[in-house]
Design an enzyme around this catalytic site. Structure first.
Site, PDB file in Angstrom:
ATOM      1  N   LYS A  35     -32.664 -17.793 -35.588  1.00  0.00           N
ATOM      2  CA  LYS A  35     -32.703 -16.383 -36.674  1.00  0.00           C
ATOM      3  C   LYS A  35     -34.320 -16.085 -36.651  1.00  0.00           C
ATOM      4  O   LYS A  35     -35.059 -16.755 -36.035  1.00  0.00           O
ATOM      5  CB  LYS A  35     -32.486 -16.675 -38.007  1.00  0.00           C
ATOM      6  CG  LYS A  35     -33.424 -17.627 -38.907  1.00  0.00           C
ATOM      7  CD  LYS A  35     -32.625 -18.041 -40.020  1.00  0.00           C
ATOM      8  CE  LYS A  35     -33.369 -19.320 -40.761  1.00  0.00           C
ATOM      9  NZ  LYS A  35     -33.914 -19.237 -42.042  1.00  0.00           N
ATOM     10  N   ARG A 130     -29.100 -20.140 -54.370  1.00  0.00           N
ATOM     11  CA  ARG A 130     -29.409 -18.816 -53.629  1.00  0.00           C
ATOM     12  C   ARG A 130     -28.133 -18.338 -52.975  1.00  0.00           C
ATOM     13  O   ARG A 130     -27.833 -17.368 -53.253  1.00  0.00           O
ATOM     14  CB  ARG A 130     -30.157 -19.409 -52.264  1.00  0.00           C
ATOM     15  CG  ARG A 130     -31.371 -18.488 -51.888  1.00  0.00           C
ATOM     16  CD  ARG A 130     -32.154 -18.851 -50.794  1.00  0.00           C
ATOM     17  NE  ARG A 130     -31.584 -19.621 -49.372  1.00  0.00           N
ATOM     18  CZ  ARG A 130     -32.036 -19.930 -48.592  1.00  0.00           C
ATOM     19  NH1 ARG A 130     -33.599 -19.833 -48.261  1.00  0.00           N
ATOM     20  NH2 ARG A 130     -31.634 -20.663 -47.571  1.00  0.00           N
ATOM     21  N   TYR A 253     -66.316  -8.914 -42.741  1.00  0.00           N
ATOM     22  CA  TYR A 253     -65.963  -8.179 -43.996  1.00  0.00           C
ATOM     23  C   TYR A 253     -66.260  -8.916 -45.255  1.00  0.00           C
ATOM     24  O   TYR A 253     -66.045 -10.101 -45.218  1.00  0.00           O
ATOM     25  CB  TYR A 253     -64.751  -7.648 -43.993  1.00  0.00           C
ATOM     26  CG  TYR A 253     -64.274  -6.414 -43.176  1.00  0.00           C
ATOM     27  CD1 TYR A 253     -64.961  -5.279 -43.286  1.00  0.00           C
ATOM     28  CD2 TYR A 253     -63.645  -6.587 -42.063  1.00  0.00           C
ATOM     29  CE1 TYR A 253     -64.729  -4.209 -42.578  1.00  0.00           C
ATOM     30  CE2 TYR A 253     -63.196  -5.670 -41.255  1.00  0.00           C
ATOM     31  CZ  TYR A 253     -63.867  -4.453 -41.258  1.00  0.00           C
ATOM     32  OH  TYR A 253     -63.412  -3.266 -40.673  1.00  0.00           O
ATOM     33  N   MET A 301     -58.816  -7.209 -38.768  1.00  0.00           N
ATOM     34  CA  MET A 301     -57.567  -6.672 -38.233  1.00  0.00           C
ATOM     35  C   MET A 301     -57.361  -7.142 -36.699  1.00  0.00           C
ATOM     36  O   MET A 301     -56.442  -7.663 -36.345  1.00  0.00           O
ATOM     37  CB  MET A 301     -57.600  -5.266 -38.276  1.00  0.00           C
ATOM     38  CG  MET A 301     -56.101  -4.726 -37.755  1.00  0.00           C
ATOM     39  SD  MET A 301     -56.010  -2.905 -37.910  1.00  0.00           S
ATOM     40  CE  MET A 301     -55.646  -2.698 -39.658  1.00  0.00           C
TER      41      MET A 301
HETATM   42  C1  PLP Z   1     -28.751 -22.254 -43.697  1.00  0.00           C
HETATM   43  C2  PLP Z   1     -29.832 -22.893 -42.946  1.00  0.00           C
HETATM   44  N1  PLP Z   1     -29.691 -23.699 -42.017  1.00  0.00           N
HETATM   45  C3  PLP Z   1     -30.757 -24.364 -41.410  1.00  0.00           C
HETATM   46  C4  PLP Z   1     -31.693 -23.697 -41.362  1.00  0.00           C
HETATM   47  C5  PLP Z   1     -32.972 -24.365 -40.416  1.00  0.00           C
HETATM   48  O1  PLP Z   1     -33.880 -24.860 -41.178  1.00  0.00           O
HETATM   49  P1  PLP Z   1     -35.113 -25.593 -40.763  1.00  0.00           P
HETATM   50  O2  PLP Z   1     -35.975 -24.657 -39.932  1.00  0.00           O
HETATM   51  O3  PLP Z   1     -35.979 -26.071 -41.770  1.00  0.00           O
HETATM   52  O4  PLP Z   1     -34.764 -26.610 -39.707  1.00  0.00           O
HETATM   53  C6  PLP Z   1     -32.086 -22.668 -42.236  1.00  0.00           C
HETATM   54  C7  PLP Z   1     -33.612 -22.045 -42.260  1.00  0.00           C
HETATM   55  O5  PLP Z   1     -33.999 -21.550 -43.160  1.00  0.00           O
HETATM   56  C8  PLP Z   1     -31.053 -22.195 -43.084  1.00  0.00           C
HETATM   57  O6  PLP Z   1     -31.005 -21.096 -43.850  1.00  0.00           O
END
Ligand code: PLP
Length: 356
Positions: A35, A130, A253, A301
């Protein structure tokens, strides 16, 4: 010449880390979590570096469709499920697996006529609070899903909140999962990277490693190196100017750093608009021409300043590793009060990416 900054993605490290994970979780299959553009590494190159991966997990539909268009045939799991009935239909059309975590998802699965049945991962809330059905509802949800012609197969899933913290671990969440799912006899998916490394008892059928794949440590008390992981990303830039300071001169800065003796400093072509954390304080480690040094003053920046006083050989054009295969991203993140995940994901699109 273009601005001297680049992010390098190391394919061999991705491949190596996936193998390390597979060895750790020898009895399970591993969904590589890609992701957020593969945690900033570029989804296409990560997938290309893992041709033999058991499958992938992400949550953005356009990226999932891109993978199918690239010819990826392995399972692809959508970790947050479908966001509309139309997305559910896309899952059926492109054989995408999806998480089911809300009563609305059950309604869509009941009311939509899918072109083909889909594989679902029932997400159970075991304490993270969550996403997910309460673990105690697992039997009822599964019974409902088993009636639906749209459902091809069911896996039970949860996500751990504290697998990275040995003081808390996964015991309470795992117990709740086991109680809620006892007797269902379905495949399970529980472990993120931390649980994959620290708790073999929760490997189940599918582990879901993300951060370990990219070579950052998932465990608060162990380094990536000690786990056999190799950084898959190097952020590097060059020195574009040097300055000589006298005692009393300040840097950047806010003039937050003031020299207490004569010093030589270098200005590096990397700033917060490239993804370097602005809140990194003076003293954050950097690697200049292969030698450890430190950040001085506030990150701007487009630039940051580093100490060259003890590195005579360094000057304009010298290479600076902000993090990578020599300087651990975890060390930089700790100094900046954040985690490697955030730094990786924040590398800006303006930084040219090179895959090697
Ligand atoms: C549902 C789920 N599974 C697996 C992972 C992978 O987690 P990690 O990057 O800590 O291995 C995530 C990441 O947040 C997740 O949301």
């Amino acid at each position: 010449m273009t601005r001297p900054i680049e992010v390098v993605i190391h394919r061999s490290a991705l491949h190596h880390n996936y193998q390390v994970i597979k060895q750790r979780a020898a009895g399970a299959r591993a969904l590589a979590v890609i992701k957020a553009n593969a945690y900033g590494h570029g989804i296409e190159q990560v997938v290309a570096a893992l041709p033999a991966a058991d499958g992938f997990a992400l949550l953005e539909m356009p990226a999932a469709l891109r993978l199918r268009a690239m010819g990826v045939t392995q399972p692809i799991l959508l970790l947050e499920g479908a966001f509309s009935p139309a997305e559910l239909q896309l899952c059926a059309e492109h054989d995408l697996w999806l998480a089911i975590h809300e009563p609305q998802h059950l309604e869509w699965l009941t009311q939509t006529t899918l072109v083909r049945p889909v594989q679902v991962f029932v997400k159970l809330n075991t304490g993270m609070n969550r996403l997910g059905f309460a673990a105690e509802q697992a039997s009822a949800v599964v019974a409902q899903l088993q009636q639906l012609p749209n459902v091809a197969g069911i896996t039970l899933m949860t996500h751990f909140a504290t697998a990275d913290d040995p003081a808390v671990g996964v015991t309470a969440q795992w117990a709740r999962f086991q109680q809620g799912t006892a007797g269902l006899g379905l495949p399970v998916s529980l472990a993120n990277s931390a649980a994959t490394f620290a708790y073999p008892q929760v490997h189940g059928d599918w582990v879901r490693p993300g951060i370990a794949l990219y070579g950052s440590s998932p465990l608060a008390d162990q380094s990536a190196k000690s786990l056999g992981l190799v950084a898959a990303m190097t952020l590097r830039a060059k020195i574009i100017s040097t300055q000589q300071l006298q005692a009393g001169d300040s840097v950047g800065y806010g003039a937050t750093f003031t020299a207490d003796r004569p010093m030589r400093i270098g200005t590096v072509a990397c700033g917060y608009a490239d993804g370097y954390p602005r809140h990194a304080p003076t003293g954050t480690p950097v690697l200049v021409a292969g030698q450890r040094s430190r950040l001085l003053g506030r990150v701007s920046m487009d630039m940051l300043c580093v100490d060259l006083t003890a590195i005579d050989a360094a000057g304009i054009g010298s290479e600076v590793e902000l993090w990578g295969q020599t300087l651990s991203i975890d060390e930089v993140a700790a100094s900046a009060g954040t985690i490697g995940y955030e730094l990786m994901c924040a590398v800006a699109p303006r930084v040219p990416m090179r895959v090697e």
